[in-house]
Design a protein around this motif. Structure first.
Motif, mmCIF file in Angstrom:
data_model
loop_
_atom_site.group_PDB
_atom_site.id
_atom_site.type_symbol
_atom_site.label_atom_id
_atom_site.label_comp_id
_atom_site.label_asym_id
_atom_site.label_seq_id
_atom_site.Cartn_x
_atom_site.Cartn_y
_atom_site.Cartn_z
ATOM 1 N N MET A 1 12.023 -15.084 -1.132
ATOM 2 C CA MET A 1 10.681 -15.431 -1.569
ATOM 3 C C MET A 1 9.753 -15.386 -0.362
ATOM 4 O O MET A 1 10.069 -15.912 0.693
ATOM 5 N N SER A 2 8.620 -14.746 -0.516
ATOM 6 C CA SER A 2 7.644 -14.685 0.556
ATOM 7 C C SER A 2 6.552 -15.718 0.338
ATOM 8 O O SER A 2 6.471 -16.356 -0.709
ATOM 9 N N LYS A 3 5.715 -15.871 1.332
ATOM 10 C CA LYS A 3 4.609 -16.830 1.252
ATOM 11 C C LYS A 3 3.564 -16.344 0.247
ATOM 12 O O LYS A 3 3.234 -15.163 0.197
ATOM 13 N N ALA A 4 3.015 -17.241 -0.556
ATOM 14 C CA ALA A 4 1.980 -16.887 -1.529
ATOM 15 C C ALA A 4 0.699 -16.515 -0.795
ATOM 16 O O ALA A 4 0.332 -17.142 0.199
ATOM 17 N N GLU A 5 0.044 -15.467 -1.289
ATOM 18 C CA GLU A 5 -1.202 -15.006 -0.679
ATOM 19 C C GLU A 5 -2.034 -14.249 -1.695
ATOM 20 O O GLU A 5 -1.545 -13.887 -2.762
ATOM 21 N N LYS A 6 -3.298 -14.002 -1.353
ATOM 22 C CA LYS A 6 -4.168 -13.194 -2.202
ATOM 23 C C LYS A 6 -3.710 -11.744 -2.085
ATOM 24 O O LYS A 6 -3.350 -11.285 -1.013
ATOM 25 N N GLN A 26 5.572 -12.144 -3.501
ATOM 26 C CA GLN A 26 6.062 -10.814 -3.829
ATOM 27 C C GLN A 26 7.585 -10.756 -3.860
ATOM 28 O O GLN A 26 8.252 -11.442 -3.090
ATOM 29 N N ARG A 27 8.104 -9.905 -4.748
ATOM 30 C CA ARG A 27 9.537 -9.619 -4.798
ATOM 31 C C ARG A 27 9.706 -8.215 -5.366
ATOM 32 O O ARG A 27 8.761 -7.626 -5.877
ATOM 33 N N GLU A 28 10.901 -7.684 -5.302
ATOM 34 C CA GLU A 28 11.222 -6.409 -5.935
ATOM 35 C C GLU A 28 12.323 -6.630 -6.956
ATOM 36 O O GLU A 28 13.211 -7.463 -6.751
ATOM 37 N N THR A 29 12.252 -5.895 -8.056
ATOM 38 C CA THR A 29 13.235 -5.997 -9.111
ATOM 39 C C THR A 29 13.712 -4.599 -9.462
ATOM 40 O O THR A 29 12.896 -3.694 -9.639
ATOM 41 N N LEU A 30 15.025 -4.407 -9.566
ATOM 42 C CA LEU A 30 15.554 -3.114 -9.979
ATOM 43 C C LEU A 30 15.297 -2.889 -11.458
ATOM 44 O O LEU A 30 15.474 -3.790 -12.277
ATOM 45 N N MET A 31 14.871 -1.684 -11.791
ATOM 46 C CA MET A 31 14.629 -1.293 -13.180
ATOM 47 C C MET A 31 15.915 -0.645 -13.696
ATOM 48 O O MET A 31 16.059 0.573 -13.695
ATOM 49 N N ASN A 32 16.865 -1.471 -14.111
ATOM 50 C CA ASN A 32 18.179 -0.986 -14.524
ATOM 51 C C ASN A 32 18.106 -0.097 -15.758
ATOM 52 O O ASN A 32 17.324 -0.346 -16.673
ATOM 53 N N ALA A 47 12.990 0.644 -8.050
ATOM 54 C CA ALA A 47 12.607 -0.762 -7.905
ATOM 55 C C ALA A 47 11.140 -0.925 -8.248
ATOM 56 O O ALA A 47 10.306 -0.082 -7.903
ATOM 57 N N ALA A 48 10.816 -1.991 -8.949
ATOM 58 C CA ALA A 48 9.430 -2.329 -9.269
ATOM 59 C C ALA A 48 8.980 -3.429 -8.322
ATOM 60 O O ALA A 48 9.754 -4.316 -7.952
ATOM 61 N N LYS A 49 7.725 -3.361 -7.914
ATOM 62 C CA LYS A 49 7.147 -4.415 -7.082
ATOM 63 C C LYS A 49 6.580 -5.471 -8.025
ATOM 64 O O LYS A 49 5.872 -5.149 -8.977
ATOM 65 N N ASN A 50 6.943 -6.723 -7.791
ATOM 66 C CA ASN A 50 6.465 -7.836 -8.613
ATOM 67 C C ASN A 50 5.578 -8.751 -7.789
ATOM 68 O O ASN A 50 5.870 -9.017 -6.629
ATOM 69 N N CYS A 56 1.580 -20.639 -11.992
ATOM 70 C CA CYS A 56 2.241 -20.719 -13.306
ATOM 71 C C CYS A 56 3.464 -19.814 -13.450
ATOM 72 O O CYS A 56 4.206 -19.945 -14.423
ATOM 73 N N GLY A 57 3.673 -18.880 -12.522
ATOM 74 C CA GLY A 57 4.853 -18.032 -12.578
ATOM 75 C C GLY A 57 4.675 -16.722 -13.324
ATOM 76 O O GLY A 57 5.631 -15.959 -13.475
ATOM 77 N N TYR A 58 3.467 -16.426 -13.804
ATOM 78 C CA TYR A 58 3.232 -15.145 -14.470
ATOM 79 C C TYR A 58 3.593 -14.017 -13.511
ATOM 80 O O TYR A 58 3.322 -14.090 -12.323
ATOM 81 N N VAL A 59 4.202 -12.933 -14.042
ATOM 82 C CA VAL A 59 4.676 -11.838 -13.188
ATOM 83 C C VAL A 59 3.948 -10.534 -13.516
ATOM 84 O O VAL A 59 3.973 -10.083 -14.674
ATOM 85 N N TYR A 60 3.306 -9.963 -12.503
ATOM 86 C CA TYR A 60 2.786 -8.598 -12.607
ATOM 87 C C TYR A 60 3.901 -7.655 -12.169
ATOM 88 O O TYR A 60 4.576 -7.912 -11.162
ATOM 89 N N TRP A 61 4.090 -6.537 -12.872
ATOM 90 C CA TRP A 61 5.101 -5.533 -12.522
ATOM 91 C C TRP A 61 4.378 -4.228 -12.207
ATOM 92 O O TRP A 61 3.547 -3.777 -12.989
ATOM 93 N N PHE A 62 4.723 -3.606 -11.071
ATOM 94 C CA PHE A 62 4.162 -2.309 -10.702
ATOM 95 C C PHE A 62 5.310 -1.390 -10.326
ATOM 96 O O PHE A 62 6.118 -1.709 -9.463
ATOM 97 N N LEU A 63 5.362 -0.232 -10.983
ATOM 98 C CA LEU A 63 6.389 0.759 -10.718
ATOM 99 C C LEU A 63 5.701 2.009 -10.197
ATOM 100 O O LEU A 63 4.812 2.557 -10.869
ATOM 101 N N SER A 64 6.077 2.457 -8.996
ATOM 102 C CA SER A 64 5.447 3.643 -8.439
ATOM 103 C C SER A 64 5.852 4.871 -9.244
ATOM 104 O O SER A 64 6.942 4.939 -9.806
#
Length: 65
Positions: A1-6, A26-32, A47-50, A56-64
């Motif tokens: 887990m990294s530090k929260a930031e804008k 930020q984290r990365e998640t494998l798109m199995n 891998a998707a960047k999250n 609140c824990g809402y997750v944005y997912w970005f896949l290049s």
């Protein structure tokens, strides 16, 4: 887990659509895929960047592309 930031993604500042907070960690998640998992090649999936809202824990997912 990294530090929260804008976060600015492709010129847009991220804001949580659920709670309106503007700091994320930020984290990365494998798109199995079923085929890769069946053959034991999970490591080969993309891998998707999250970005996870620190409030609140809402997750944005970005896949290049």
């Amino acid at each position: 887990m990294s530090k929260a930031e804008k976060i600015t993604f492709e010129g847009n500042e991220l804001v949580c659509p659920v709670c309106g907070y503007d700091e994320f960690w930020q984290r990365e998640t494998l798109m199995n895929t079923a085929g890769a998992s069946f053959l034991g090649f999970d490591w080969a999936n993309k891998a998707a960047k999250n970005y996870v809202c620190d409030k609140c824990g809402y997750v944005y997912w970005f896949l290049s592309k």
